[in-house]
Design a protein around this motif. Structure first.
Motif, PDB file in Angstrom:
ATOM      1  N   VAL A 227      31.955  49.923  43.816  1.00  6.52           N
ATOM      2  CA  VAL A 227      32.850  51.005  44.242  1.00  6.52           C
ATOM      3  C   VAL A 227      34.194  50.892  43.531  1.00  6.52           C
ATOM      4  N   HIS A 228      34.732  49.677  43.416  1.00  5.63           N
ATOM      5  CA  HIS A 228      36.008  49.501  42.722  1.00  5.63           C
ATOM      6  C   HIS A 228      35.891  49.868  41.235  1.00  5.63           C
ATOM      7  N   GLU A 229      34.796  49.485  40.616  1.00  7.16           N
ATOM      8  CA  GLU A 229      34.618  49.827  39.210  1.00  7.16           C
ATOM      9  C   GLU A 229      34.453  51.329  39.036  1.00  7.16           C
TER      10      GLU A 229
ATOM     11  N   GLY B 254      33.697  47.802  33.009  1.00  2.00           N
ATOM     12  CA  GLY B 254      33.155  46.738  33.853  1.00  2.00           C
ATOM     13  C   GLY B 254      34.063  45.549  34.048  1.00  2.00           C
ATOM     14  N   TYR B 255      35.323  45.634  33.618  1.00  2.00           N
ATOM     15  CA  TYR B 255      36.214  44.479  33.746  1.00  2.00           C
ATOM     16  C   TYR B 255      36.457  44.134  35.213  1.00  2.00           C
ATOM     17  N   LEU B 256      36.805  45.130  36.013  1.00  2.00           N
ATOM     18  CA  LEU B 256      37.066  44.877  37.425  1.00  2.00           C
ATOM     19  C   LEU B 256      35.791  44.461  38.150  1.00  2.00           C
ATOM     20  N   PHE B 257      34.667  45.030  37.756  1.00  2.00           N
ATOM     21  CA  PHE B 257      33.394  44.686  38.384  1.00  2.00           C
ATOM     22  C   PHE B 257      33.102  43.193  38.261  1.00  2.00           C
ATOM     23  N   TRP B 258      33.217  42.666  37.047  1.00  2.00           N
ATOM     24  CA  TRP B 258      32.915  41.248  36.835  1.00  2.00           C
ATOM     25  C   TRP B 258      33.991  40.355  37.430  1.00  2.00           C
ATOM     26  N   MET B 259      35.234  40.818  37.428  1.00  2.00           N
ATOM     27  CA  MET B 259      36.301  40.025  38.042  1.00  2.00           C
ATOM     28  C   MET B 259      36.076  39.873  39.546  1.00  2.00           C
TER      29      MET B 259
ATOM     30  N   TRP C 221      48.140  33.578  44.725  1.00  2.00           N
ATOM     31  CA  TRP C 221      49.236  34.431  44.283  1.00  2.00           C
ATOM     32  C   TRP C 221      49.274  34.581  42.762  1.00  2.00           C
ATOM     33  N   MET C 222      48.869  33.560  42.028  1.00  2.00           N
ATOM     34  CA  MET C 222      48.786  33.701  40.572  1.00  2.00           C
ATOM     35  C   MET C 222      47.758  34.767  40.198  1.00  2.00           C
ATOM     36  N   GLY C 223      46.615  34.744  40.895  1.00  2.00           N
ATOM     37  CA  GLY C 223      45.622  35.767  40.621  1.00  2.00           C
ATOM     38  C   GLY C 223      46.096  37.151  40.984  1.00  2.00           C
ATOM     39  N   LEU C 224      46.793  37.282  42.118  1.00  2.00           N
ATOM     40  CA  LEU C 224      47.294  38.584  42.535  1.00  2.00           C
ATOM     41  C   LEU C 224      48.442  39.051  41.653  1.00  2.00           C
ATOM     42  N   PHE C 225      49.168  38.112  41.086  1.00  2.00           N
ATOM     43  CA  PHE C 225      50.304  38.442  40.221  1.00  2.00           C
ATOM     44  C   PHE C 225      49.828  38.901  38.844  1.00  2.00           C
ATOM     45  N   VAL C 226      48.948  38.103  38.245  1.00  2.00           N
ATOM     46  CA  VAL C 226      48.529  38.367  36.864  1.00  2.00           C
ATOM     47  C   VAL C 226      47.359  39.353  36.802  1.00  2.00           C
ATOM     48  N   GLY C 227      46.486  39.328  37.792  1.00  2.00           N
ATOM     49  CA  GLY C 227      45.260  40.115  37.748  1.00  2.00           C
ATOM     50  C   GLY C 227      45.445  41.603  37.505  1.00  2.00           C
ATOM     51  N   PRO C 228      46.255  42.327  38.316  1.00  2.00           N
ATOM     52  CA  PRO C 228      46.408  43.769  38.098  1.00  2.00           C
ATOM     53  C   PRO C 228      46.937  44.126  36.715  1.00  2.00           C
ATOM     54  N   SER C 229      47.943  43.388  36.245  1.00  2.00           N
ATOM     55  CA  SER C 229      48.493  43.678  34.922  1.00  2.00           C
ATOM     56  C   SER C 229      47.479  43.379  33.824  1.00  2.00           C
ATOM     57  N   PHE C 230      46.754  42.264  33.948  1.00  2.00           N
ATOM     58  CA  PHE C 230      45.759  41.895  32.947  1.00  2.00           C
ATOM     59  C   PHE C 230      44.638  42.935  32.877  1.00  2.00           C
ATOM     60  N   LEU C 231      44.102  43.349  34.032  1.00  2.00           N
ATOM     61  CA  LEU C 231      43.013  44.323  34.062  1.00  2.00           C
ATOM     62  C   LEU C 231      43.469  45.685  33.558  1.00  2.00           C
TER      63      LEU C 231
END
Length: 714
Positions: A650-652, A664-669, A697-707
């Motif tokens: 659903v997110h993908e 598929g980046y968000l799907f696999w993440m 918090w590192m994942g929540l910080f970097v994840g959105p910008s990286f994806l």
């Protein structure tokens, strides 16, 4: 310290004394009282309790775990410092949430303390208004009563509050399951709705008591100053506080009216489909178990696919598309929960109707003068193929001293109507009645007790969490009920929910103002800090820049959007789960404001998935996780994987609709979260709370910008 602690403790509220250190109890059938008895093994060594004082508060009973029986235990130390020390009690997650209240209105008025109405029980108002110093007084709790009976050593505990009664009933049932006296009741009602505030709600008395209250204030001061600073710069450079205003123009320059009409059509079709479809199921035109659930899933797929196709046909910008799709997903989940729960109840209703028919048929039968005594006479090939032993079942009843059979010896499927295949005592009795075999008076009483116990159990299932039989199935199948559920801030359908007494329109105004204020801050931040790097990536693609050169710019695009996307993510979460859902809850008088937990303290990704979005988590828990186990007989690990897989798909889908491409980046993440959860439970990270929270918090910080950068650059 001891004297200060004694003065701060609430006084006990009874003039009775007890001559035993322990009371154990069992719950009555109606769930309103619990019979307590003295443990004779402790009477010889028991020291009498001191006379109790006035003003007992019953909160301590509600704080016990549901799995515990109703027990009063003085313990070895009867000193003042220990007998009333409840600080060490741990709350069971299933028990009543502490923030229960009759109405939010009293807590919302900060400087006026209303006098208690005549005849009103002070224990029924869990919250008191703040005092003149602005601080909340000690909150009252739910009142219970402990009364003596005519038998020595037996007491009656009475609780008028329905949530407390539910907790007592569940605790007794769990104890009976542990003792092997009763099989566990497997029902679809696996969630508990209670009265509570959201964590950051100003009406929540505990929010001002938090040691981090000042950081919450500091965050919003920082947001206001950032908004003012960016607005001043935009006004100086462009003559408008929104700057060049591309985002606002994109949002309001194309098909705004069509978007509103589309949303209204989605809402109306969801209401009509749920009501009409379940009416056909209840009338017997559609069998839910055989094909109704398939038709419902096909409709949901068509519903969502039509919405996505319409968005592409109208060539909406991503703001319109993502709003329509997310709102459409909300309607899909609401339709699914409404139809699957009522479809389940339709099977229970059909089973109850069938058993009532069998009972009426038995009551018209003439009893035989005496029961057959030979084993061959107890069973017949044509009517007793299930092998019911009448003598054994009669013996079960006679040993209860002429009491009715309270529970079924064996429990069949609650929605089964094929009694010829079902293996249970109820099915065997029904087959015997249908066969017309002769039975005597005692056997007729036994069979009637078995069938009535089954019918009573089914009646409780049809009543669900409703407080009135007029809300039970099928009386709930009305157009108004479905429309009300569509408007409620929950995705899980129940026959009834905890409600407030009335609406506080000042609260609605406050949260509505906060909604538009947060939207303005989000638009300014998006225009100033997110739009420039996004526009830069679009220009690189339009200029034909090769992928190698775009990869060289990738780290800088990620760094440029780190802080803006984190702020936007936090503001979006606050906008929906704190502002919008609270407005809906107040307007609909929906009292359960548990829309999120303290996800910011998460140490694992599964904890974050449970806490940041409670409505969706509850939906997935009931209709995906538990349904996968009960319907498809998946293991817990397989059901967990199926839940994560559906969420990732659903997110993908949302990312594909937003960027108009499938990567598929968000799907696999998201699927990567499952092995990360396993790692967090390993010896490497288990028990290391700070390290787990840092990783989160590192994942929540970097994840959105990286994806986001991946979707933009590639």
């Amino acid at each position: 310290m001891a004297e200060g602690a004694a003065r701060s403790r609430p006084p006990l509220g009874s003039t009775d004394t007890l001559d035993s250190t322990k009371l154990t109890g069992s719950l009555s059938q109606d769930g309103t009282t619990a019979a307590l008895s003295v443990d004779e093994t402790t009477m010889s060594n028991a020291a009498p309790l001191r006379p109790a004082k006035e003003g007992t508060q019953a909160r301590d009973f509600g704080a016990r775990s549901q799995s515990e029986p109703v027990i009063l235990d003085e313990g070895a130390d009867s000193s003042d410092d220990t007998i009333e020390d409840y600080d060490d009690l741990e709350l069971d997650p299933d028990t009543l949430v502490a923030n229960s209240r009759k109405s939010m209105d009293a807590a919302y008025k900060p400087l006026r303390e209303e006098p208690e109405e005549e005849g009103e029980d002070s224990g029924s108002r869990p919250y008191s208004a703040p005092g003149p110093n602005g601080k909340h007084k000690k909150r009252n709790s739910i009142q219970i009563r402990l009364e003596r009976t005519d038998r020595k050593g037996r007491y009656t505990l009475t609780a008028d509050d329905p949530e407390i009664r539910s907790i007592l009933r569940k605790g007794i049932e769990r104890e009976e399951v542990e003792l092997g006296n009763r099989k566990p009741r497997r029902t679809i009602r696996d969630l508990v709705f209670t009265r509570q505030f959201t964590t950051f709600d100003r009406q929540n008395p505990t929010s001002s008591e938090s040691p981090f209250f000042g950081f919450f204030t500091l965050f919003w001061i920082g947001m206001v100053l950032l908004f003012v600073r960016v607005s001043m710069q935009n006004y100086r450079d462009y003559g408008s506080i929104l700057g060049s205003n591309q985002i606002a123009k994109m949002m309001f320059s194309h098909d705004v009216l069509v978007l509103g009409l589309t949303d209204g059509a989605m809402c109306g079709s969801a209401i009509l489909e749920g009501y009409l479809f379940q009416t056909l199921v209840q009338k017997g035109y559609i069998n839910w178990a055989k094909g109704g659930w398939i038709i419902q899933n096909l409709w949901q797929s068509l519903y969502l696919g039509s919405l996505v196709g319409w968005a592409y046909f109208r060539e909406w910008p991503w703001t319109h598309t993502i709003f329509a799709v997310l709102h459409g997903l909300v309607f899909v989940m609401k339709q699914h929960s409404y139809n699957f729960y009522n479809g389940y109840l339709s099977g229970v209703y059909r089973r109850r109707t069938l058993l009532e028919t069998r009972l009426r048929n038995m009551q018209t039968m003439e009893p035989a003068m005496s029961a057959p005594t030979s084993p061959s006479g107890l069973k017949s090939k044509e009517g007793m193929s299930s092998g019911l032993d009448l003598a054994e079942l009669t013996q079960k009843t006679s040993t209860k001293s002429n009491e009715a059979v309270k529970r079924r010896p064996s429990m069949g499927h609650r929605t089964s109507t094929n009694l010829h295949v079902e293996k249970s005592d109820v099915a065997s009795v029904a087959q015997l009645i249908e066969s017309g075999r002769s039975i005597d008076v005692e056997q007729m009483k036994t069979f009637e007790s078995v069938i009535r116990a089954e019918i009573d159990d089914l009646n409780r299932e049809l009543l669900g969490k409703a407080t009135s039989p007029y809300l039970a199935y099928p009386h709930n199948l009305t157009l108004t009920n479905m429309a009300e559920f569509i408007c409620l801030p929950t995705l899980v359908y129940e026959l009834d929910y905890p409600r407030q007494d009335h609406i506080n329109w000042w609260y609605v105004l406050e949260k509505t103002t906060a909604t538009f204020g947060v939207l303005c801050v989000m638009m300014v931040i998006s225009q100033a800090f997110i739009y420039p790097p996004v526009a830069k990536t679009m220009l690189m693609k339009e200029a034909g820049m090769p992928i190698e050169q775009r990869w060289q710019e990738f780290p800088f695009i990620v760094s440029d959007m780190l802080f803006p996307l984190l702020i936007e993510q936090l503001l979006t979460w606050y906008l929906i789960w704190e502002c919008i859902l609270n407005v809906l809850a107040e307007i609909t008088r929906f009292a359960d404001r548990g829309f999120y937990g303290d996800w910011w303290n998460s140490v694992t990704w599964d904890q974050y998935a449970r806490d940041w979005n409670r409505p969706v988590h509850n939906f997935l828990l009931r209709h995906v996780y538990h349904s996968s186990i009960s319907t498809f007989h998946l293991s817990r690990n397989a059901a967990t994987f199926a839940t994560f897989l559906l969420s990732a798909l659903v997110h993908e889908m949302c990312m594909a609709i937003m960027f108009k491409k499938v990567r598929g980046y968000l799907f696999w993440m998201q699927l990567l979260q499952m092995p990360l959860v396993m790692v967090s439970r390993s010896k490497l990270l288990k028990g290391r709370v700070v390290l787990g929270n840092v990783i989160f918090w590192m994942g929540l910080f970097v994840g959105p910008s990286f994806l986001t950068s991946l979707y933009l650059v590639i």
